[in-house]
Design a protein around this motif. Structure first.
Motif, PDB file in Angstrom:
ATOM      1  N   MET A 169     -34.013 -13.571  89.363  1.00  0.00           N
ATOM      2  CA  MET A 169     -33.098 -14.372  89.253  1.00  0.00           C
ATOM      3  C   MET A 169     -33.642 -15.105  88.003  1.00  0.00           C
ATOM      4  N   ILE A 170     -34.676 -15.651  89.243  1.00  0.00           N
ATOM      5  CA  ILE A 170     -35.969 -16.845  88.609  1.00  0.00           C
ATOM      6  C   ILE A 170     -36.048 -16.628  87.459  1.00  0.00           C
ATOM      7  N   ALA A 171     -36.735 -15.347  87.382  1.00  0.00           N
ATOM      8  CA  ALA A 171     -37.216 -14.991  86.019  1.00  0.00           C
ATOM      9  C   ALA A 171     -35.587 -15.508  85.015  1.00  0.00           C
ATOM     10  N   TYR A 172     -35.032 -15.249  85.308  1.00  0.00           N
ATOM     11  CA  TYR A 172     -33.468 -14.857  84.348  1.00  0.00           C
ATOM     12  C   TYR A 172     -32.590 -16.147  84.338  1.00  0.00           C
ATOM     13  N   LEU A 173     -33.151 -17.100  85.190  1.00  0.00           N
ATOM     14  CA  LEU A 173     -32.662 -18.599  84.706  1.00  0.00           C
ATOM     15  C   LEU A 173     -33.519 -19.280  83.992  1.00  0.00           C
ATOM     16  N   THR A 174     -34.685 -19.194  83.726  1.00  0.00           N
ATOM     17  CA  THR A 174     -35.615 -19.184  82.732  1.00  0.00           C
ATOM     18  C   THR A 174     -35.437 -18.884  81.573  1.00  0.00           C
ATOM     19  N   ARG A 175     -35.085 -18.045  81.609  1.00  0.00           N
ATOM     20  CA  ARG A 175     -34.899 -17.343  80.631  1.00  0.00           C
ATOM     21  C   ARG A 175     -33.634 -17.618  79.668  1.00  0.00           C
ATOM     22  N   ARG A 176     -32.757 -17.953  80.014  1.00  0.00           N
ATOM     23  CA  ARG A 176     -31.850 -18.621  79.886  1.00  0.00           C
ATOM     24  C   ARG A 176     -31.612 -20.144  79.324  1.00  0.00           C
ATOM     25  N   LEU A 177     -32.575 -20.624  80.052  1.00  0.00           N
ATOM     26  CA  LEU A 177     -32.531 -21.588  80.043  1.00  0.00           C
ATOM     27  C   LEU A 177     -33.268 -22.190  79.017  1.00  0.00           C
ATOM     28  N   ILE A 178     -34.296 -22.014  78.794  1.00  0.00           N
ATOM     29  CA  ILE A 178     -35.134 -21.750  77.162  1.00  0.00           C
ATOM     30  C   ILE A 178     -33.959 -21.952  76.385  1.00  0.00           C
ATOM     31  N   GLN A 179     -32.898 -20.329  76.503  1.00  0.00           N
ATOM     32  CA  GLN A 179     -32.169 -20.090  75.438  1.00  0.00           C
ATOM     33  C   GLN A 179     -31.433 -20.540  75.082  1.00  0.00           C
ATOM     34  N   ALA A 180     -30.820 -21.734  76.332  1.00  0.00           N
ATOM     35  CA  ALA A 180     -30.250 -23.033  76.699  1.00  0.00           C
ATOM     36  C   ALA A 180     -30.355 -23.818  75.369  1.00  0.00           C
ATOM     37  N   ALA A 181     -31.446 -24.334  76.153  1.00  0.00           N
ATOM     38  CA  ALA A 181     -32.304 -25.429  75.066  1.00  0.00           C
ATOM     39  C   ALA A 181     -32.807 -25.366  73.781  1.00  0.00           C
ATOM     40  N   LEU A 182     -32.652 -24.301  73.235  1.00  0.00           N
ATOM     41  CA  LEU A 182     -32.581 -23.863  71.652  1.00  0.00           C
ATOM     42  C   LEU A 182     -31.519 -24.017  71.327  1.00  0.00           C
ATOM     43  N   ILE A 183     -30.697 -23.788  71.729  1.00  0.00           N
ATOM     44  CA  ILE A 183     -29.163 -23.206  70.946  1.00  0.00           C
ATOM     45  C   ILE A 183     -28.623 -24.940  71.413  1.00  0.00           C
ATOM     46  N   LEU A 184     -28.830 -25.933  71.608  1.00  0.00           N
ATOM     47  CA  LEU A 184     -28.731 -27.208  71.978  1.00  0.00           C
ATOM     48  C   LEU A 184     -29.452 -27.875  70.882  1.00  0.00           C
ATOM     49  N   LEU A 185     -30.603 -27.057  70.860  1.00  0.00           N
ATOM     50  CA  LEU A 185     -31.258 -28.101  69.660  1.00  0.00           C
ATOM     51  C   LEU A 185     -30.930 -27.700  68.101  1.00  0.00           C
ATOM     52  N   GLY A 186     -30.482 -26.215  68.099  1.00  0.00           N
ATOM     53  CA  GLY A 186     -29.989 -26.470  66.942  1.00  0.00           C
ATOM     54  C   GLY A 186     -28.656 -26.925  66.716  1.00  0.00           C
ATOM     55  N   VAL A 187     -27.465 -27.123  67.771  1.00  0.00           N
ATOM     56  CA  VAL A 187     -26.199 -27.942  67.729  1.00  0.00           C
ATOM     57  C   VAL A 187     -26.625 -29.337  67.103  1.00  0.00           C
ATOM     58  N   SER A 188     -27.686 -29.422  67.700  1.00  0.00           N
ATOM     59  CA  SER A 188     -28.039 -31.244  67.713  1.00  0.00           C
ATOM     60  C   SER A 188     -28.262 -31.457  66.074  1.00  0.00           C
ATOM     61  N   LEU A 189     -29.148 -30.654  65.736  1.00  0.00           N
ATOM     62  CA  LEU A 189     -29.492 -30.141  64.159  1.00  0.00           C
ATOM     63  C   LEU A 189     -28.434 -30.541  63.318  1.00  0.00           C
ATOM     64  N   ILE A 190     -27.735 -29.569  63.768  1.00  0.00           N
ATOM     65  CA  ILE A 190     -26.758 -28.848  62.174  1.00  0.00           C
ATOM     66  C   ILE A 190     -25.870 -30.316  62.365  1.00  0.00           C
ATOM     67  N   THR A 191     -25.124 -30.668  63.544  1.00  0.00           N
ATOM     68  CA  THR A 191     -24.384 -31.830  63.486  1.00  0.00           C
ATOM     69  C   THR A 191     -24.495 -33.232  62.679  1.00  0.00           C
ATOM     70  N   PHE A 192     -26.279 -33.801  62.877  1.00  0.00           N
ATOM     71  CA  PHE A 192     -26.972 -34.717  62.462  1.00  0.00           C
ATOM     72  C   PHE A 192     -26.822 -33.940  61.139  1.00  0.00           C
ATOM     73  N   ALA A 193     -27.425 -33.008  61.439  1.00  0.00           N
ATOM     74  CA  ALA A 193     -27.517 -32.953  59.405  1.00  0.00           C
ATOM     75  C   ALA A 193     -25.430 -33.802  59.153  1.00  0.00           C
ATOM     76  N   LEU A 194     -24.948 -32.503  59.175  1.00  0.00           N
ATOM     77  CA  LEU A 194     -23.419 -33.118  59.067  1.00  0.00           C
ATOM     78  C   LEU A 194     -23.031 -34.506  58.503  1.00  0.00           C
ATOM     79  N   LEU A 195     -23.781 -35.138  59.705  1.00  0.00           N
ATOM     80  CA  LEU A 195     -23.370 -36.653  59.931  1.00  0.00           C
ATOM     81  C   LEU A 195     -23.503 -37.929  59.000  1.00  0.00           C
TER      82      LEU A 195
END
Length: 306
Positions: A1-27
């Motif tokens: 469970m810990i390994a799974y949560l760690t992997r998913r949290l890393i993926q979440a951080a990358l997704i949020l980074l991508g969202v911030s980049l795309i949104t900032f670029a559009l604005l």
């Protein structure tokens, strides 16, 4: 469970980074100039340029985004151009209203949608099934503002059962929650019907019936826990959508949530608020999906987190 949560949290951080980049670029590419909104129509070119330099909007895109990202890592969502307040404070102030409406909407769509889907699956091919599916199609297709205005006219203006708008009591929450719930119920009912029909064809359902179990025990004890899994995944998505994507409903009912804050920011080109609401909504979607994945094994032990 810990390994799974760690992997998913890393993926979440990358997704949020991508969202911030795309949104900032559009604005950044937006033709509207936020400095003009701040300075006003009568401002001189010198004043406009001074405000642009103070906000750092005269810098290249890479410099602006890097500055925003470094502030974001420290928990700083920026300061509103128009309201001159911290974006985090504005969002936190609107968060309770959005969370309350989100819970009410999810409860409405689950109660209505799952009930319709379950009845339609059990009575597959009957007039009841067809009527329920037509109703779900209408619910999915109807624009939210039309549903909201119709509910307001009937239940608030004509019958006087609920207030026309506002926030603060349970009665204020009923109509906007029902407006959102009708749309979601259409999707849930169709998905629940398809999933339940597929489950009712399985061998273990026939075995349960052959043992003489009552229809209620077969449906709720054996079929429903397996048929509801796709619905759980949809709830995770709805959490994020209801957090930032309910602008129309909040405007119709005067609900002081994050969606209304985002709409006001879009009208005024208030970039820090738009970025903040977008990131909060994206974070809610990511966390909602993660929560759905964690809950799924408790519903069906055959599912393993990997």
């Amino acid at each position: 469970m810990i390994a799974y949560l760690t992997r998913r949290l890393i993926q979440a951080a990358l997704i949020l980074l991508g969202v911030s980049l795309i949104t900032f670029a559009l604005l950044y590419l937006l033709p509207a100039d936020p400095v003009r909104q701040i300075a006003g129509r009568s401002a001189t070119p010198q004043t406009v340029e001074s405000i642009r330099q103070q906000l750092g909007l005269d810098q290249p895109f890479a410099v602006q985004y890097w500055r925003y990202l470094t502030n974001l890592v420290s928990g700083d969502l920026g300061r509103s151009y128009i309201q001159r307040s911290e974006v985090s404070e504005l969002i936190v102030a609107r968060l309770p209203a959005s969370l309350l409406l989100m819970v009410g909407a999810i409860v409405c769509e689950l109660v209505i949608g799952l009930s319709m889907g379950l009845v339609a699956a059990v009575r597959r091919g009957s007039a009841t099934d067809q009527a329920l599916m037509v109703g779900s199609f209408i619910g999915v297709s109807a624009p939210q503002f039309v549903v909201g205005l119709l509910l307001l006219y009937v239940f608030a203006v004509k019958l006087g059962w609920f207030p026309i708008g506002g926030y603060g009591t349970f009665s204020h929450m009923v109509l906007p929650s029902l407006t959102l719930g009708i749309l979601g119920a259409g999707w849930y009912s169709r998905m629940m019907r398809s999933s339940m029909i597929d489950v009712l064809r399985q061998d273990y359902i026939r075995t349960a019936r052959a043992k003489g179990l009552a229809q209620r025990a077969v449906l709720f004890g054996h079929a429903l826990p397996n048929a509801i899994l796709p619905v759980v995944a949809m709830i995770g998505i709805d959490i994020g959508l209801f957090m930032g994507g309910i602008v129309v409903v909040e405007s119709v009912f005067g609900w002081p949530g994050i969606g209304q804050l985002a709409w006001q920011a879009i009208q005024r080109v208030d970039i820090p608020i738009i970025m903040g609401v977008t990131l909060v909504s994206a974070c809610a979607i990511v966390l909602g999906n993660l929560l759905a994945d964690i809950v799924a094994p408790f519903i069906d032990p055959r599912i393993k987190l990997r």
